[in-house]
Design a protein around this motif. Structure first.
Motif, PDB file in Angstrom:
ATOM      1  N   GLY A   8     -16.025  16.003  -9.230  1.00  0.00           N
ATOM      2  CA  GLY A   8     -17.119  15.198  -9.763  1.00  0.00           C
ATOM      3  C   GLY A   8     -17.147  13.822  -9.132  1.00  0.00           C
ATOM      4  N   GLY A   9     -17.159  12.794  -9.965  1.00  0.00           N
ATOM      5  CA  GLY A   9     -17.244  11.424  -9.466  1.00  0.00           C
ATOM      6  C   GLY A   9     -15.932  10.843  -8.999  1.00  0.00           C
ATOM      7  N   LEU A  10     -14.839  11.592  -9.081  1.00  0.00           N
ATOM      8  CA  LEU A  10     -13.535  11.087  -8.620  1.00  0.00           C
ATOM      9  C   LEU A  10     -13.432  11.223  -7.104  1.00  0.00           C
ATOM     10  CD1 LEU A  10     -11.100  12.422 -11.373  1.00  0.00           C
ATOM     11  CD2 LEU A  10     -11.928  10.102 -11.060  1.00  0.00           C
ATOM     12  N   THR A  11     -14.265  10.473  -6.397  1.00  0.00           N
ATOM     13  CA  THR A  11     -14.273  10.503  -4.933  1.00  0.00           C
ATOM     14  C   THR A  11     -13.302   9.468  -4.374  1.00  0.00           C
ATOM     15  OG1 THR A  11     -16.004   8.829  -4.724  1.00  0.00           O
ATOM     16  CG2 THR A  11     -16.724  11.110  -5.026  1.00  0.00           C
ATOM     17  N   ARG A  12     -13.021   9.574  -3.078  1.00  0.00           N
ATOM     18  CA  ARG A  12     -12.132   8.604  -2.439  1.00  0.00           C
ATOM     19  C   ARG A  12     -12.678   7.184  -2.590  1.00  0.00           C
ATOM     20  NH1 ARG A  12     -11.302  11.249   3.475  1.00  0.00           N
ATOM     21  NH2 ARG A  12     -13.578  11.253   3.290  1.00  0.00           N
ATOM     22  N   ASP A  13     -13.969   7.027  -2.370  1.00  0.00           N
ATOM     23  CA  ASP A  13     -14.556   5.687  -2.439  1.00  0.00           C
ATOM     24  C   ASP A  13     -14.509   5.129  -3.861  1.00  0.00           C
ATOM     25  OD1 ASP A  13     -15.271   5.190   0.280  1.00  0.00           O
ATOM     26  OD2 ASP A  13     -16.895   6.633   0.060  1.00  0.00           O
ATOM     27  N   HIS A  14     -14.829   5.954  -4.844  1.00  0.00           N
ATOM     28  CA  HIS A  14     -14.807   5.478  -6.227  1.00  0.00           C
ATOM     29  C   HIS A  14     -13.395   5.096  -6.664  1.00  0.00           C
ATOM     30  CE1 HIS A  14     -18.853   7.469  -7.597  1.00  0.00           C
ATOM     31  NE2 HIS A  14     -19.013   6.441  -6.793  1.00  0.00           N
ATOM     32  N   ILE A  15     -12.420   5.901  -6.280  1.00  0.00           N
ATOM     33  CA  ILE A  15     -11.030   5.598  -6.630  1.00  0.00           C
ATOM     34  C   ILE A  15     -10.609   4.276  -6.005  1.00  0.00           C
ATOM     35  CG2 ILE A  15      -8.629   6.330  -6.371  1.00  0.00           C
ATOM     36  CD1 ILE A  15     -10.266   7.978  -8.371  1.00  0.00           C
ATOM     37  N   LEU A  16     -10.952   4.077  -4.742  1.00  0.00           N
ATOM     38  CA  LEU A  16     -10.564   2.846  -4.065  1.00  0.00           C
ATOM     39  C   LEU A  16     -11.387   1.651  -4.526  1.00  0.00           C
ATOM     40  CD1 LEU A  16      -9.780   4.145  -0.471  1.00  0.00           C
ATOM     41  CD2 LEU A  16      -8.189   3.232  -2.179  1.00  0.00           C
ATOM     42  N   ASP A  17     -12.611   1.878  -4.975  1.00  0.00           N
ATOM     43  CA  ASP A  17     -13.379   0.785  -5.579  1.00  0.00           C
ATOM     44  C   ASP A  17     -12.585   0.189  -6.738  1.00  0.00           C
ATOM     45  OD1 ASP A  17     -15.516   1.186  -3.871  1.00  0.00           O
ATOM     46  OD2 ASP A  17     -16.710   2.317  -5.321  1.00  0.00           O
ATOM     47  N   ASN A  18     -12.074   1.055  -7.594  1.00  0.00           N
ATOM     48  CA  ASN A  18     -11.346   0.614  -8.782  1.00  0.00           C
ATOM     49  C   ASN A  18     -10.042  -0.086  -8.408  1.00  0.00           C
ATOM     50  OD1 ASN A  18     -10.886   0.650 -11.744  1.00  0.00           O
ATOM     51  ND2 ASN A  18      -9.228   2.032 -11.212  1.00  0.00           N
ATOM     52  N   ILE A  19      -9.279   0.503  -7.493  1.00  0.00           N
ATOM     53  CA  ILE A  19      -8.010  -0.101  -7.086  1.00  0.00           C
ATOM     54  C   ILE A  19      -8.259  -1.439  -6.404  1.00  0.00           C
ATOM     55  CG2 ILE A  19      -5.957   0.182  -5.645  1.00  0.00           C
ATOM     56  CD1 ILE A  19      -6.291   3.231  -5.999  1.00  0.00           C
ATOM     57  N   ALA A  49       1.718  -0.137  -3.464  1.00  0.00           N
ATOM     58  CA  ALA A  49       2.461  -0.026  -4.725  1.00  0.00           C
ATOM     59  C   ALA A  49       1.479  -0.006  -5.891  1.00  0.00           C
ATOM     60  CB  ALA A  49       3.436  -1.189  -4.866  1.00  0.00           C
ATOM     61  N   LEU A  50       0.465  -0.870  -5.818  1.00  0.00           N
ATOM     62  CA  LEU A  50      -0.581  -0.894  -6.836  1.00  0.00           C
ATOM     63  C   LEU A  50      -1.295   0.453  -6.895  1.00  0.00           C
ATOM     64  CD1 LEU A  50      -2.421  -2.524  -8.839  1.00  0.00           C
ATOM     65  CD2 LEU A  50      -3.824  -3.097  -6.840  1.00  0.00           C
ATOM     66  N   ALA A  51      -1.667   0.987  -5.741  1.00  0.00           N
ATOM     67  CA  ALA A  51      -2.388   2.262  -5.699  1.00  0.00           C
ATOM     68  C   ALA A  51      -1.544   3.394  -6.275  1.00  0.00           C
ATOM     69  CB  ALA A  51      -2.799   2.581  -4.265  1.00  0.00           C
ATOM     70  N   ALA A  52      -0.280   3.477  -5.860  1.00  0.00           N
ATOM     71  CA  ALA A  52       0.592   4.542  -6.352  1.00  0.00           C
ATOM     72  C   ALA A  52       0.788   4.438  -7.854  1.00  0.00           C
ATOM     73  CB  ALA A  52       1.942   4.484  -5.633  1.00  0.00           C
ATOM     74  N   TRP A  53       0.969   3.220  -8.343  1.00  0.00           N
ATOM     75  CA  TRP A  53       1.163   2.999  -9.778  1.00  0.00           C
ATOM     76  C   TRP A  53      -0.062   3.451 -10.565  1.00  0.00           C
ATOM     77  CZ3 TRP A  53       5.317   2.250 -12.532  1.00  0.00           C
ATOM     78  CH2 TRP A  53       5.242   1.718 -13.804  1.00  0.00           C
ATOM     79  N   MET A  54      -1.253   3.164 -10.031  1.00  0.00           N
ATOM     80  CA  MET A  54      -2.477   3.516 -10.730  1.00  0.00           C
ATOM     81  C   MET A  54      -2.793   5.004 -10.639  1.00  0.00           C
ATOM     82  SD  MET A  54      -4.712   0.138  -9.692  1.00  0.00           S
ATOM     83  CE  MET A  54      -6.211   0.605 -10.577  1.00  0.00           C
ATOM     84  N   LEU A  55      -2.363   5.660  -9.571  1.00  0.00           N
ATOM     85  CA  LEU A  55      -2.594   7.097  -9.439  1.00  0.00           C
ATOM     86  C   LEU A  55      -1.686   7.914 -10.354  1.00  0.00           C
ATOM     87  CD1 LEU A  55      -4.406   6.434  -7.001  1.00  0.00           C
ATOM     88  CD2 LEU A  55      -3.186   8.201  -5.718  1.00  0.00           C
ATOM     89  N   LEU A 114      -4.460   8.120   1.563  1.00  0.00           N
ATOM     90  CA  LEU A 114      -5.129   7.013   0.883  1.00  0.00           C
ATOM     91  C   LEU A 114      -5.031   5.744   1.723  1.00  0.00           C
ATOM     92  CD1 LEU A 114      -4.974   6.058  -2.858  1.00  0.00           C
ATOM     93  CD2 LEU A 114      -4.416   4.336  -1.137  1.00  0.00           C
ATOM     94  N   ALA A 115      -3.842   5.476   2.256  1.00  0.00           N
ATOM     95  CA  ALA A 115      -3.635   4.272   3.066  1.00  0.00           C
ATOM     96  C   ALA A 115      -4.482   4.309   4.330  1.00  0.00           C
ATOM     97  CB  ALA A 115      -2.160   4.140   3.423  1.00  0.00           C
ATOM     98  N   ARG A 116      -4.521   5.469   4.971  1.00  0.00           N
ATOM     99  CA  ARG A 116      -5.322   5.582   6.203  1.00  0.00           C
ATOM    100  C   ARG A 116      -6.789   5.301   5.914  1.00  0.00           C
ATOM    101  NH1 ARG A 116      -9.047   8.087   8.348  1.00  0.00           N
ATOM    102  NH2 ARG A 116      -9.306   9.464   6.538  1.00  0.00           N
ATOM    103  N   TYR A 117      -7.314   5.916   4.865  1.00  0.00           N
ATOM    104  CA  TYR A 117      -8.730   5.745   4.532  1.00  0.00           C
ATOM    105  C   TYR A 117      -9.023   4.316   4.101  1.00  0.00           C
ATOM    106  CZ  TYR A 117     -13.353   6.893   2.722  1.00  0.00           C
ATOM    107  OH  TYR A 117     -14.706   6.938   2.498  1.00  0.00           O
ATOM    108  N   TRP A 118      -8.140   3.746   3.287  1.00  0.00           N
ATOM    109  CA  TRP A 118      -8.331   2.397   2.772  1.00  0.00           C
ATOM    110  C   TRP A 118      -8.355   1.370   3.909  1.00  0.00           C
ATOM    111  CZ3 TRP A 118      -4.678   0.095  -1.576  1.00  0.00           C
ATOM    112  CH2 TRP A 118      -5.393  -0.846  -2.330  1.00  0.00           C
ATOM    113  N   ALA A 119      -7.490   1.566   4.886  1.00  0.00           N
ATOM    114  CA  ALA A 119      -7.354   0.582   5.961  1.00  0.00           C
ATOM    115  C   ALA A 119      -8.394   0.747   7.066  1.00  0.00           C
ATOM    116  CB  ALA A 119      -5.951   0.678   6.573  1.00  0.00           C
ATOM    117  N   THR A 120      -9.032   1.923   7.150  1.00  0.00           N
ATOM    118  CA  THR A 120      -9.930   2.170   8.282  1.00  0.00           C
ATOM    119  C   THR A 120     -11.376   2.467   7.883  1.00  0.00           C
ATOM    120  OG1 THR A 120      -9.283   4.513   8.300  1.00  0.00           O
ATOM    121  CG2 THR A 120      -8.040   3.007   9.744  1.00  0.00           C
TER     122      THR A 120
END
Length: 372
Positions: free
Chosen positions: A266-277, A239-245, A31-37
């Motif tokens: 379904g719609g629980l994609t990496r981008d959608h999850i990170l949009d919310n976080i 910490a926010l991401a882990a708490w929400m997951l 998650l961190a790798r994708y979020w940061a890059t």
């Protein structure tokens, strides 16, 4: 944001092969790798900005909401409330199916005018400056919002925290509210006694016990110490991401697979999850959203020993198989005697609107069809 992600000091790998010690290191690292890059917030920004958005002050708090009117005549106004750890992001993929059903396998008479507010303290809504904003107070704000939009007759829907708000709306029965639909039975989660005579009922009871025994940590922390966890949620994006997951087993493993294996449910994609976080991070609302659980606990304590008003309005309910517990019809009927629609969906979990937006929209159409 990216600098903070890269600079995070991570804990060592968990000592078990499952999530029983919490969010797994491999999941958060990917998650961190994708979020940061690779993650592109601007794409989410464009999706939001393509929708009509507004703010209005109600009871001293700025309320953000999306308001999409259907192009079809005689559409039914619907106010839909998100949950935690969600936001209006989790409902965005339902906008098309609900407001323009003919483009999504429905008929013109299935159309809704859709209002998607952000709960106070969540995302783009303001943070309450005083205590007292429990689900019941939010339930009082939503009819005022619908009145300001010119709606004299409407329906309401919610899951998770949104189910608590929608349940409260049903009990308050404001003028104009014609019916409600939920996909989480908050009355059972709140500890109410439920029938346990059939195999289905006993299985649901065991699911609630399992959730309370091994998945209730976030709930207790937010209900008793939201300020304490808030320091981590506002300071560290991971910490926010882990708490929400770390919400429920079904959703966690689906989200984990999306990042680690690249196989979204379904719609629980990496981008959608990170949009919310990212909405939580950019608006700095991790602590204020957590505080809504504290407010709920305070409201429960104040109402101890008092039977809540009965819901006399028509009620629809959908049980999704991956939910925290699969509420049997008998449990729903005990909570809502005026049940006009009940269905067990074939797939989907706690974030049903997010994971299965087309199926979710089909359920909403069917539930409110008798009220048109």
């Amino acid at each position: 944001l990216r600098r903070r992600i890269v600079a995070t000091r991570l804990p060592p790998k968990e000592l078990v092969a499952d999530r029983s010690q919490g969010v797994q290191l491999a999941t958060i690292q990917e998650l961190a790798r994708y979020w940061a890059t690779d993650y592109d917030w601007r794409a989410c920004e464009a999706k939001l900005n393509a929708l009509p958005q507004f703010t209005t002050e109600i009871d001293g708090v700025d309320i953000h909401f999306i308001h999409v009117k259907s192009r079809h005549e005689n559409s039914l106004p619907l106010i839909m409330t998100h949950g935690w750890p969600g936001s209006v992001i989790e409902l965005l993929e339902t906008v098309g199916p609900l407001t323009d059903p003919t483009a999504h396998g429905g008929q013109a008479q299935d159309a809704f005018d859709l209002v998607l507010p952000s709960i106070p303290g969540y995302g783009f809504s303001g943070e309450p400056a005083e205590i007292g904003w429990d689900s019941g107070r939010v339930a009082q704000a939503w009819p005022e919002l619908m009145r300001r939009l010119g709606y004299t007759r409407y329906v309401a829907q919610g899951g998770d925290q949104g189910a608590a708000v929608t349940d409260a709306m049903g009990r308050q029965a404001p003028e104009g509210l014609a019916g409600i639909h939920m996909n989480l039975l908050v009355t059972a989660l709140g500890g109410g006694a439920m029938p346990a005579g059939t195999e289905e009922e006993r299985a649901a009871l065991e699911q609630t016990k399992t959730f309370r025994a091994s998945g209730f940590g976030y709930f207790l922390e937010q209900a008793t110490r939201p300020q304490t966890i808030g320091y981590a949620l506002l300071d560290s994006p991971l910490a926010l991401a882990a708490w929400m997951l770390d919400h429920d087993t079904d959703a966690y493993y689906k989200i984990s697979r999306a990042f680690v294996d690249g196989k979204p449910s379904g719609g629980l994609t990496r981008d959608h999850i990170l949009d919310n976080i990212t909405v939580y991070w950019l608006t700095g609302t991790g602590a204020s959203a957590a505080r809504s659980y504290w407010e709920g606990g305070q409201a429960t304590a104040r109402a101890a020993g008092q039977a809540p008003p009965e819901v006399k309005l028509p009620v629809g309910f959908t049980t999704f198989p991956g939910e925290i517990f699969a509420a049997p019809r008998s449990w729903v009927e005990k909570s809502y005697p005026n049940l006009i629609y009940f269905n067990k969906a074939g797939r989907g979990g706690h974030f049903a609107a997010w994971e299965e937006p087309e199926l979710f929209a089909t359920e909403i159409r069917a539930a409110f069809s008798p009220l048109r």
